[in-house]
Design a protein around this motif. Structure first.
Motif, mmCIF file in Angstrom:
data_model
loop_
_atom_site.group_PDB
_atom_site.id
_atom_site.type_symbol
_atom_site.label_atom_id
_atom_site.label_comp_id
_atom_site.label_asym_id
_atom_site.label_seq_id
_atom_site.Cartn_x
_atom_site.Cartn_y
_atom_site.Cartn_z
ATOM 1 N N ASP A 277 -30.993 44.546 42.872
ATOM 2 C CA ASP A 277 -32.222 44.355 43.639
ATOM 3 C C ASP A 277 -33.391 44.431 42.656
ATOM 4 O O ASP A 277 -33.615 45.460 42.014
ATOM 5 N N PRO B 198 -37.811 50.531 33.118
ATOM 6 C CA PRO B 198 -38.740 50.015 34.119
ATOM 7 C C PRO B 198 -39.734 49.016 33.543
ATOM 8 O O PRO B 198 -40.315 49.236 32.480
ATOM 9 N N ASN C 254 -36.480 44.741 43.055
ATOM 10 C CA ASN C 254 -37.520 45.723 43.361
ATOM 11 C C ASN C 254 -37.363 46.992 42.538
ATOM 12 O O ASN C 254 -38.359 47.600 42.122
ATOM 13 N N SER C 255 -36.119 47.388 42.292
ATOM 14 C CA SER C 255 -35.886 48.645 41.598
ATOM 15 C C SER C 255 -35.991 48.524 40.084
ATOM 16 O O SER C 255 -35.782 49.503 39.365
ATOM 17 N N SER C 256 -36.337 47.340 39.600
ATOM 18 C CA SER C 256 -36.555 47.165 38.165
ATOM 19 C C SER C 256 -38.014 47.387 37.767
ATOM 20 O O SER C 256 -38.323 47.447 36.572
ATOM 21 N N LEU D 106 -38.693 56.872 39.991
ATOM 22 C CA LEU D 106 -40.005 56.941 40.627
ATOM 23 C C LEU D 106 -40.465 58.385 40.789
ATOM 24 O O LEU D 106 -41.656 58.678 40.695
ATOM 25 N N ARG E 96 -30.114 46.653 32.112
ATOM 26 C CA ARG E 96 -29.688 47.293 33.360
ATOM 27 C C ARG E 96 -28.197 47.067 33.611
ATOM 28 O O ARG E 96 -27.496 47.968 34.069
ATOM 29 N N LYS F 266 -31.329 56.071 38.564
ATOM 30 C CA LYS F 266 -31.555 55.347 39.794
ATOM 31 C C LYS F 266 -33.044 55.231 40.068
ATOM 32 O O LYS F 266 -33.850 56.028 39.607
ATOM 33 N N ARG F 267 -33.407 54.254 40.898
ATOM 34 C CA ARG F 267 -34.828 54.014 41.154
ATOM 35 C C ARG F 267 -35.490 55.251 41.741
ATOM 36 O O ARG F 267 -36.585 55.622 41.351
ATOM 37 N N ARG F 268 -34.828 55.953 42.675
ATOM 38 C CA ARG F 268 -35.434 57.125 43.283
ATOM 39 C C ARG F 268 -35.772 58.170 42.230
ATOM 40 O O ARG F 268 -36.865 58.731 42.212
#
Length: 327
Positions: free
Chosen positions: A306, A98, A308-310, A7, A91, A2-4
């Motif tokens: 979304d 990323p 943004n999360s890529s 990151l 994805r 997941k993006r969280r």
């Protein structure tokens, strides 16, 4: 991932890199960069930027995004040069890779090209035709958008899922009516076999030509790799700027010298090619969302992600500095 989580992992890598300063110099690191048509390697060589890289870089060459994805999953690559669709398909298959860098041309380098003896004047004439469909490649979304503009759906054409390497011969032999090709194959097949680009002016306005560098997530937790990627992206952006400013020299080196295109054909390629542009992640996100939406609405992916999360933006400052001419 997941993006969280992604990151957080990237943040750990950045903190580690900052805490040790330059102790892990880029030159101590090897970077494995997936290439296609040996474009990246040649661009760095032609511009002289490869000599400026104080690190070891390998450029394994691939024929399309799906093969790159398999190598990335196997841990054989650090970063990869891919078209606009592979990060989305990766994805969709459960692998979030990323995006660390984007480069575009306002006019697409893909061309809808018809077989010898078939002339297509309007996109609507694609209906009922046998059309190549390279799932997971940027050719996929380009074809879908062409059908959208004509008011058609994928079900309105006969799709033949082929490998990128097989497209020229499939068109030459009339195994397909239309294929999505890049130069120099469009020019070669037009001269040698009588193939022709689709003539509808709308075809040249479908989508910009977008490519990405994406990374294996684990690489971004390694301070040495992060520093190496910064050096690599700086060199790549500078090389791209050089190619914009030295178009004839680049064409002679890559198209004529490496791909063995005649000087006349190389000139034709340049005439249809717009300059390279290097957006930051924030600047690139809206177009990536458009691509996701095109694929989702066509039923090619099951989830509307979304955009943004890529992306990760940790290299944006590096890209901005390189495109402005500073380091």
């Amino acid at each position: 991932m997941k993006r969280r989580t992604l990151l957080q992992a990237v943040g750990i890598g950045i903190i580690a890199s900052t805490s040790v300063g330059r102790a892990f110099a880029a030159e101590t690191t090897k970077l494995v960069v997936a290439d296609q048509s040996e474009f990246v390697r040649n661009l760095l060589d032609a511009s002289g930027e490869r000599k400026s890289l104080n690190l070891s870089v390998e450029f394994p060459n691939f024929a399309g995004g799906p093969a790159i994805l398999e190598a990335m999953r196997a841990g054989a690559l650090d970063i990869a040069f891919v078209g606009d669709t592979p990060p989305i398909q990766a994805r969709a298959s459960g692998t979030l890779l990323p995006i660390i860098g984007t480069f575009t041309r306002d006019i697409s380098e893909y061309h809808l090209t018809s077989r010898p003896g078939l002339v297509i004047n309007k996109l609507s004439e694609l209906k009922g035709k046998k059309v190549s469909y390279v799932e997971g490649s940027g050719r996929q979304v380009f074809l879908i958008e062409a059908l959208n503009r004509a008011g058609l759906k994928l079900s309105d054409v006969e799709l033949l899922n082929l490998r990128v390497a097989d497209l020229p011969d499939a068109l030459r032999s009339s195994a397909v009516d239309v294929a999505v090709l890049q130069e120099p194959f469009v020019t070669r097949l037009a001269k040698q076999a009588g193939a022709s680009p689709v003539l509808d002016p709308e075809e040249r306005r479908l989508l910009p030509s977008t490519s990405y560098f994406y990374a294996r997530p684990e690489v971004l937790t390694d301070p040495k790799k992060v520093e190496a990627i910064k050096a690599f992206l700086t060199a790549f952006v500078r090389a791209g700027k050089w190619s914009n400013e030295h178009r004839e020299e680049w064409a002679k080196f890559y198209y004529a010298g490496f791909q063995h295109v005649t000087p006349e054909d190389a000139d034709a390629i340049l005439k249809g090619q717009s300059p390279l542009v290097f957006p930051t992640s924030a600047e690139a996100i809206p177009h990536h969302q458009k691509l996701i939406d095109i694929l989702y609405q066509a039923g090619s992916i099951k989830e509307r992600f979304d955009a943004n999360s890529s992306f990760v933006g940790i290299f944006d400052q590096t890209i901005e500095q390189a495109r402005q001419g500073s380091s």
